[in-house]
Design a protein around this motif. Structure first.
Motif, PDB file in Angstrom:
ATOM      1  N   LEU A 194       4.178  13.261   0.142  1.00 49.05           N
ATOM      2  CA  LEU A 194       3.287  14.399  -0.118  1.00 49.05           C
ATOM      3  C   LEU A 194       4.016  15.493  -0.890  1.00 49.05           C
ATOM      4  O   LEU A 194       3.463  16.089  -1.814  1.00 49.05           O
ATOM      5  CB  LEU A 194       2.748  14.978   1.196  1.00 49.05           C
ATOM      6  N   ASP A 195       5.252  15.733  -0.501  1.00 47.74           N
ATOM      7  CA  ASP A 195       6.059  16.726  -1.203  1.00 47.74           C
ATOM      8  C   ASP A 195       6.219  16.326  -2.667  1.00 47.74           C
ATOM      9  O   ASP A 195       6.067  17.159  -3.570  1.00 47.74           O
ATOM     10  CB  ASP A 195       7.413  16.868  -0.521  1.00 47.74           C
ATOM     11  N   GLN A 196       6.485  15.041  -2.917  1.00 50.39           N
ATOM     12  CA  GLN A 196       6.633  14.565  -4.293  1.00 50.39           C
ATOM     13  C   GLN A 196       5.344  14.750  -5.085  1.00 50.39           C
ATOM     14  O   GLN A 196       5.361  15.151  -6.257  1.00 50.39           O
ATOM     15  CB  GLN A 196       7.041  13.092  -4.289  1.00 50.39           C
ATOM     16  N   PHE A 197       4.204  14.463  -4.444  1.00 46.74           N
ATOM     17  CA  PHE A 197       2.913  14.630  -5.108  1.00 46.74           C
ATOM     18  C   PHE A 197       2.676  16.096  -5.474  1.00 46.74           C
ATOM     19  O   PHE A 197       2.269  16.418  -6.595  1.00 46.74           O
ATOM     20  CB  PHE A 197       1.785  14.119  -4.207  1.00 46.74           C
ATOM     21  N   LEU A 198       2.954  17.001  -4.551  1.00 49.44           N
ATOM     22  CA  LEU A 198       2.728  18.421  -4.804  1.00 49.44           C
ATOM     23  C   LEU A 198       3.701  18.971  -5.846  1.00 49.44           C
ATOM     24  O   LEU A 198       3.336  19.848  -6.639  1.00 49.44           O
ATOM     25  CB  LEU A 198       2.813  19.206  -3.501  1.00 49.44           C
ATOM     26  N   ILE A 199       4.914  18.455  -5.872  1.00 54.07           N
ATOM     27  CA  ILE A 199       5.867  18.836  -6.924  1.00 54.07           C
ATOM     28  C   ILE A 199       5.329  18.410  -8.289  1.00 54.07           C
ATOM     29  O   ILE A 199       5.408  19.151  -9.274  1.00 54.07           O
ATOM     30  CB  ILE A 199       7.257  18.225  -6.653  1.00 54.07           C
ATOM     31  N   MET A 200       4.731  17.205  -8.350  1.00 51.88           N
ATOM     32  CA  MET A 200       4.133  16.715  -9.593  1.00 51.88           C
ATOM     33  C   MET A 200       2.979  17.620 -10.033  1.00 51.88           C
ATOM     34  O   MET A 200       2.864  17.992 -11.201  1.00 51.88           O
ATOM     35  CB  MET A 200       3.633  15.285  -9.418  1.00 51.88           C
ATOM     36  N   VAL A 201       2.132  18.003  -9.076  1.00 47.50           N
ATOM     37  CA  VAL A 201       1.008  18.898  -9.384  1.00 47.50           C
ATOM     38  C   VAL A 201       1.528  20.238  -9.913  1.00 47.50           C
ATOM     39  O   VAL A 201       1.043  20.754 -10.924  1.00 47.50           O
ATOM     40  CB  VAL A 201       0.108  19.102  -8.150  1.00 47.50           C
ATOM     41  N   ASP A 202       2.537  20.788  -9.239  1.00 42.67           N
ATOM     42  CA  ASP A 202       3.119  22.055  -9.691  1.00 42.67           C
ATOM     43  C   ASP A 202       3.689  21.932 -11.107  1.00 42.67           C
ATOM     44  O   ASP A 202       3.586  22.871 -11.910  1.00 42.67           O
ATOM     45  CB  ASP A 202       4.221  22.518  -8.734  1.00 42.67           C
ATOM     46  N   GLY A 203       4.275  20.777 -11.406  1.00 42.76           N
ATOM     47  CA  GLY A 203       4.807  20.559 -12.751  1.00 42.76           C
ATOM     48  C   GLY A 203       3.718  20.594 -13.810  1.00 42.76           C
ATOM     49  O   GLY A 203       3.912  21.131 -14.903  1.00 42.76           O
TER      50      GLY A 203
END
Length: 198
Positions: A122-131
């Motif tokens: 989930l953290d990886q997904f949200l980091i991708m969204v933030d990017g």
């Protein structure tokens, strides 16, 4: 063999859809393999055979969620702003794109944020969204070289939490977007860029 593969794919999809429904209802971290098995109408061993870890199951759900939410991708940013030359028009495009994205995905983004510390995927997904959001912001400021502080401030103002707060007030879409554009302009006036691009 073909029938077996089809049945396997159908079972896998049923497990993923059941998991997504449970995640929406009760969150990601609190959804167990037993919960998923019961909702999908299969045994726990079947769930484990398809998804040996919670992370694998979350990743499979994430692929479906990304299709539904259509988050911004950095590679798409230049095309979204093509032909927009004024700061006002670029800010309006940024806010409209974020508003549409959050309308599609705010509920699941907020659920994911609640569990990101417990589920690395989930953290990886949200980091991708933030990017993706950061890429939109940088493209909005294409004629400037912004300070990292300014990028951080604009990211905060463009967050799903700010959007949700504005949405809860009952403002119309136009009002909501207009207020956010004004907030971003105020931030850009208050927090200096490093320099203008030559």
């Amino acid at each position: 063999m073909k029938k077996r593969a089809t049945a396997r794919d159908e079972t896998r999809e049923r497990i993923v859809r059941a998991t997504m429904a449970l995640h929406d209802e009760q969150g990601v971290a609190t959804t167990s393999f037993a919960d998923v098995a019961e909702r999908a109408g299969v045994g726990p061993a079947t769930v484990l055979r398809h998804f040996p870890t919670i992370g694998a199951l979350v990743m499979a759900c994430g692929a479906h969620v990304a299709e539904d939410m259509r988050p911004p991708f950095p590679a798409d940013a230049p095309q979204l702003f093509q032909g927009l030359v004024t700061r006002q028009s670029r800010l309006e495009r940024l806010v409209a794109e974020l508003d549409a994205f959050y309308m599609r995905g705010a509920f699941r983004l907020l659920k994911a944020a609640n569990d990101r510390d417990r589920i690395p995927e989930l953290d990886q997904f949200l980091i991708m969204v933030d990017g993706g959001i950061e890429a939109l912001i940088r493209e909005t400021l294409a004629e400037e070289v912004p300070s990292e502080q300014l990028i951080g401030v604009l990211m905060a103002l463009c967050s799903v939490s700010v959007w949700r707060g504005l949405k809860r007030t009952g403002l119309t879409e136009r009002q909501r977007q207009g207020i956010l554009v004004d907030l971003l302009k105020s931030a850009m006036a208050a927090v200096p860029s490093r320099r203008s691009a030559s």
